[in-house]
Design a protein around this motif. Structure first.
Motif, PDB file in Angstrom:
ATOM      1  N   TYR A   1     -33.777 -27.684 -14.596  1.00 54.82           N
ATOM      2  CA  TYR A   1     -34.245 -27.930 -16.013  1.00 54.82           C
ATOM      3  C   TYR A   1     -33.385 -26.983 -16.910  1.00 54.82           C
ATOM      4  O   TYR A   1     -33.102 -25.919 -16.710  1.00 54.82           O
TER       5      TYR A   1
ATOM      6  N   SER B   1     -38.936 -35.554 -15.344  1.00 54.46           N
ATOM      7  CA  SER B   1     -39.129 -34.173 -15.466  1.00 54.46           C
ATOM      8  C   SER B   1     -40.275 -33.709 -14.246  1.00 54.46           C
ATOM      9  O   SER B   1     -39.748 -32.863 -13.555  1.00 54.46           O
TER      10      SER B   1
ATOM     11  N   VAL C   1     -45.140 -33.447 -19.792  1.00 50.98           N
ATOM     12  CA  VAL C   1     -43.652 -33.803 -19.519  1.00 50.98           C
ATOM     13  C   VAL C   1     -43.687 -35.458 -19.025  1.00 50.98           C
ATOM     14  O   VAL C   1     -44.311 -35.841 -18.792  1.00 50.98           O
ATOM     15  N   SER C   2     -42.202 -35.684 -19.206  1.00 44.47           N
ATOM     16  CA  SER C   2     -41.942 -36.774 -18.856  1.00 44.47           C
ATOM     17  C   SER C   2     -42.028 -37.218 -17.227  1.00 44.47           C
ATOM     18  O   SER C   2     -41.940 -36.271 -16.609  1.00 44.47           O
TER      19      SER C   2
ATOM     20  N   GLN D   1     -38.142 -33.971 -23.148  1.00 48.17           N
ATOM     21  CA  GLN D   1     -39.081 -34.119 -21.842  1.00 48.17           C
ATOM     22  C   GLN D   1     -40.537 -34.124 -22.690  1.00 48.17           C
ATOM     23  O   GLN D   1     -41.573 -33.762 -21.984  1.00 48.17           O
TER      24      GLN D   1
END
Length: 478
Positions: A233, A224, A220-221, A466
């Motif tokens: 989310y 996030s 994920v980024s 994401q």
């Protein structure tokens, strides 16, 4: 079990799916109890759907209790007591619920019957919170949705035989119009079910299932990964609504079907069980089809299994009904409808978002056909909704928890909470049916599928933002 695991752990997965069987057995059996209770207690169609309300609202209550206990002890409940202990505790709670059927039947008490179903489902709530993410965790993330689909296929073996067994227990081998006697005959099968719950609890405690499996991790980024709650989310928030609506349309389509067949086709309640069984078998047919990728990564074999699996599942339905001495002649034509499912599964290419979109559109078409035709054509159109609901749960669940990382267990609990849609939407359709007629009331399902199609479209861009792309995951898995 982490995302680097390359194969499904079958030694752990097989004991786990026994609880999926029970969820299906009891849920589908409710569709037989509804018309029986309606006659025995002189209820309206809306009031009869309180069976669904009591059963499915328990999932929400159970999830709330789960979260309150977690807050009180300062740690996630399942992480504290362990996954196996969580499953065993859930089974024991469900077993306690079955005990209420005995005094409820003797006292001819509708509220006590509802209380028994509520407690059974309360145990299911804890089981679901544990079992769904665990099924995804017992193998590679690329086949997580397919593994959950396979578990759903076992669930629907329970939904296929549940209505037949409960119908036999209530009506016997011959037709009976004595619904008061039928109410009393409910208590023995549910007591037997309670014993089965306890035996499976012991089996799972002795199994090799992990008490503390590693959390499924996603790439994920950075932004996030810093989030402090699952509710931050958007894929989960929209997924919670999707689960509410999906369970709602799946359950309400079946639970209102007996009333439609009685009123519009003139069938007796005790003769409807095979059709309810076919509806739930349709979910098994679809889930066996959608699960082929969990068995093998060989493309040629997958192509063969996509045709073999659905007809094998259909064969299970035919065999079970043959044993029950039901006339199979009306059901052979359904083999042609299954071809639509196979084509849709191939078109989805294993992508859960694409599958959700395609199957939701087909669900809308099936309901519209059922609403605008008569006789057995309309019945099979409504029953085929089961085919198009079949893989929606694993699709929504996988998409909703993707990228949650350490918040996966919390996200799972929120999703399980939304199973209450099965009761709310069923009651809503039943109430609508009292106003505009049972056939027209299926417009409620059309609206539900419209939202599910929207979620299938919208979640793609949310996950890509994401760093999650299921097309890349799937292509990388073969």
């Amino acid at each position: 079990m982490n995302s680097k695991q390359i194969k499904t752990n079958w030694a752990q997965f097989i004991p786990l799916v026994t609880v999926f069987f029970f969820w299906g057995f009891v849920a589908a059996s409710n569709d037989i109890l509804i018309p029986v209770f309606k006659k025995a207690f002189d209820l309206s169609q809306g009031q009869s759907q309180l069976v669904s309300v009591a059963f499915y609202i328990a999932y929400t209550v159970g999830s709330i209790i789960y979260m309150l206990i977690s807050l009180a002890i300062g740690k996630d409940l399942v992480n504290k007591i362990g996954y196996k202990n969580g499953l065993a505790l859930g089974l024991i709670i469900s077993a306690l619920g079955t005990l209420l059927f005995y005094p409820a039947a003797n006292m001819h008490s509708f509220p006590l019957m509802l209380s028994g179903l509520f407690i059974v489902a309360l145990g299911f709530s804890l089981q679901q919170t544990v079992a769904n993410p665990l099924a995804i965790a017992l193998g590679p993330i690329t086949t997580g949705a397919q593994r959950l689909t396979l578990a759903g296929g076992i669930n629907n073996f329970g939904t296929t035989i549940g209505p037949l067994i409960v119908s036999f227990a209530i009506f016997g081998a011959t037709a009976s119009s004595d619904t008061e006697m039928s109410i009393e005959s409910v208590k023995i099968p549910y007591l037997v079910l309670g014993v089965a719950f306890l035996l499976v609890a012991i089996l799972l405690k002795m199994s090799s299932l992990p008490e503390h499996p590693e959390t499924i991790e996603e790439t994920v980024s950075e932004g996030s990964s810093l989030k402090s709650s699952a509710l931050q989310y958007p894929q989960l928030i929209l997924g919670m609504i999707a689960i509410f609506i999906y369970v709602g349309v799946e359950v309400s389509t079946a639970s209102n079907l007996p009333a439609y067949m009685e009123k519009n086709l003139g069938l007796l309640t005790q003769n409807i069980a095979p059709y309810i069984s076919l509806y739930w078998a349709s979910l098994m047919i679809g889930r066996w089809t959608g699960a082929v990728e969990a068995f093998t990564d060989k493309m040629d074999l997958q192509k063969i299994l996509r045709f073999v699996a659905p007809y094998l599942a259909f064969g299970v339905f035919l065999v079970v009904n043959a044993i029950a001495k039901h006339d199979l002649t009306p059901f052979y034509v359904y083999a042609l409808i299954i071809l639509v499912l196979i084509a849709a599964d191939i078109a989805s290419k294993g992508n859960p978002a694409r599958m959700l979109l395609i199957f939701s559109v087909l669900g809308i078409i099936a309901l519209l056909v059922g609403m605008t035709t008569n006789g057995m054509i309309s019945v099979y159109a409504f029953i085929s909704v089961g085919l198009f609901c079949s893989t929606l749960w694993p699709c929504i669940f996988t998409l909703a928890v993707s990228g949650l990382g350490k918040h996966t267990s919390q996200g799972s609990s929120f999703l399980i909470m939304m199973i209450m849609g099965g009761g709310i939407v069923s009651w809503l359709q039943g109430t609508v049916a009292d106003s505009i007629g049972i056939q027209n009331s299926y417009i409620v399902g059309v609206v539900c599928f419209a939202y599910l199609a929207f979620y299938g479209w919208k979640v793609v861009s949310i996950l890509k933002s994401q760093g999650i792309d299921f097309d890349k995951k799937i292509s990388g898995g073969h």
